[in-house]
Design a protein around this motif. Structure first.
Motif, PDB file in Angstrom:
ATOM      1  N   ASN A 121       0.721  -1.311   0.003  1.00  0.00           N
ATOM      2  CA  ASN A 121      -0.137  -0.097  -0.106  1.00  0.00           C
ATOM      3  C   ASN A 121       0.905   1.327  -0.116  1.00  0.00           C
ATOM      4  O   ASN A 121       1.462   1.828   1.006  1.00  0.00           O
ATOM      5  N   THR A 132      -6.309  -0.822   2.949  1.00  0.00           N
ATOM      6  CA  THR A 132      -5.602  -1.563   3.972  1.00  0.00           C
ATOM      7  C   THR A 132      -6.503  -2.775   4.532  1.00  0.00           C
ATOM      8  O   THR A 132      -5.786  -3.815   4.893  1.00  0.00           O
ATOM      9  N   ALA A 135      -7.006  -5.742   2.169  1.00  0.00           N
ATOM     10  CA  ALA A 135      -5.919  -6.665   2.062  1.00  0.00           C
ATOM     11  C   ALA A 135      -5.663  -7.322   3.337  1.00  0.00           C
ATOM     12  O   ALA A 135      -5.415  -8.737   3.309  1.00  0.00           O
ATOM     13  N   LEU A 142       0.432  -7.487   4.213  1.00  0.00           N
ATOM     14  CA  LEU A 142       0.290  -6.049   3.920  1.00  0.00           C
ATOM     15  C   LEU A 142       1.795  -5.384   4.338  1.00  0.00           C
ATOM     16  O   LEU A 142       2.074  -5.319   5.334  1.00  0.00           O
TER      17      LEU A 142
END
Length: 407
Positions: A121, A132, A135, A142
């Protein structure tokens, strides 16, 4: 969250190839990540990309280069982007390339849900919160460069993440994660986050009132966007990083220090109970943190050029001047208050940075106004939700503008 996992037991064995989705692929983090992936095709394969849409040709080039199956754009027209994509495919000699295209405000969220092993990200701002969460909910690792989503999301993000699922990409937090490998959680005394001090390091508060937007954008080490660079000048960015460190590593605020290190070769440190301090040292770039975010806990060979130890160099450390730069202390207060306070701090600051660059306020008015917005905020009761965060941000932006109009 544990960051002292061992690396691959057999150094001769290559880690399995990982699929990667990159959010914000046309930005600084995204373009560097694409470079790392292209140099390590045995380790990584990009399967999906997203971007704001302001550079359609660049993301088209990236998509063709990696042959991704999914491309997301926050803005634009699908037919127009398809034409750009087809043109780039012809230029590259690629035939019959027809990826799925998603256009709209949820494009990055869709890319984050694509099921990649790793989602990087690299979006700027709290707009990265929903991607976020997407994911994390999908089960991807992440790699988090979008600090704002963790800071404003706070307990929401922590509830959604399993242990070790978030790998920090901010250089300071990557350095702490690496340094934590040197000991157990119970042996950690404190975290030490380093700061460049920005372009106005050493300047007294009275002189800061007269600095110009152009001077605030003259970061000593990095070329970044307007908001991030200005945040580095006010040290708001460092304040946000203190909150991020607290959330990532579960260390209380009174055990997180900030020290000014202008050269930025030491990216951050961990002090242990026996007095030992372990630091991560490297060139002031983002290549190592990005590579580690993609490959954690294994390192990526030759991600960055090592420091040349044959050349003399002086590294300096200075205490933070809280009087001239009150943003860090305010961030500690905001972080300890929790709830929607970090979202209000971040949103109000963005409004004030815009006003500063429009010539409406002085540099020192930025934090003064943020302080007033924070002081006048009334958080909602109960468990924090995404709607709470978004509502608090909307209120903070509007209230900051009301205060700015009255100045």
């Amino acid at each position: 969250m544990a960051f002292n996992e061992s690396v691959t037991d057999n150094p001769a064995a290559s880690p399995a190839q990982r699929s990667v989705a990159i959010l914000g692929s046309t930005g600084s983090i995204g373009t560097q990540a694409m470079n790392i992936v292209s140099r390590n095709p045995d380790r990584f394969r990009v399967t999906a990309l997203s971007a704001g849409g302001g550079q359609p040709r660049l993301i088209a080039q990236q998509a063709v280069q990696a042959r991704v199956g999914l491309v997301g754009l926050a803005a634009g027209e699908e037919a127009e982007f398809r034409d750009v994509l087809d043109d780039e495919a012809r230029r590259a000699g690629v035939r019959d390339y027809r990826p799925e295209i998603v256009i709209g405000g949820n494009a990055s969220e869709e890319v984050a849900r694509s099921g990649a092993d790793v989602v990087l990200n690299g979006i700027t701002g709290s707009i990265g919160l929903r991607p976020t969460l997407a994911a994390l909910e999908t089960g991807s690792t992440l790699a988090l460069a979008n600090k704002e989503s963790l800071i404003v999301g706070g307990s929401i993000v922590k509830r959604a993440a399993r242990p070790g699922q978030i790998v920090p990409v901010d250089s300071e937090h990557s350095a702490i994660a690496q340094s934590l490998r040197a000991g157990s959680e119970r042996e950690v005394r404190r975290l030490v986050v380093t700061a460049s001090g920005g372009p106005f390091r050493g300047m007294p508060f009275d002189e800061l009132k007269q600095v110009s937007p152009q001077q605030a954008l003259a970061h000593p080490n990095f070329a970044m966007g307007k908001v991030i660079t200005t945040n580095s000048a006010t040290l708001v960015n460092k304040g946000l990083e203190v909150i991020e460190a607290h959330l990532l590593f579960d260390v209380p605020f009174d055990r997180i220090d900030v020290v000014v290190h202008p050269q930025q070769f030491i990216h951050s440190m961990v002090e242990f109970v026996d007095g030992a301090v372990v630091a991560q040292i490297g060139l002031p770039t983002m290549l190592v943190p990005i590579a580690l975010g993609l490959g954690w806990p294994d390192r990526v060979p030759d991600a960055e050029t090592p420091i040349d130890w044959t050349k003399a160099a002086d590294w300096r450390f200075e205490p933070l001047d809280d009087g001239a730069f009150p943003a860090v202390q305010l961030a500690r207060q905001v972080g300890m208050a929790g709830s929607t306070y970090p979202a209000v701090y971040n949103a109000a600051n963005e409004e004030c940075v815009g006003a500063f660059h429009d010539g409406r306020i002085h540099f020192t008015d930025i934090i003064e106004t943020v302080q007033r917005v924070v002081d006048e905020h009334a958080p909602s009761a109960g468990e924090l939700t995404v709607d709470d965060v978004l509502a608090a941000e909307t209120w903070a932006r509007a209230h900051a503008q009301e205060i700015l109009v009255r100045r």
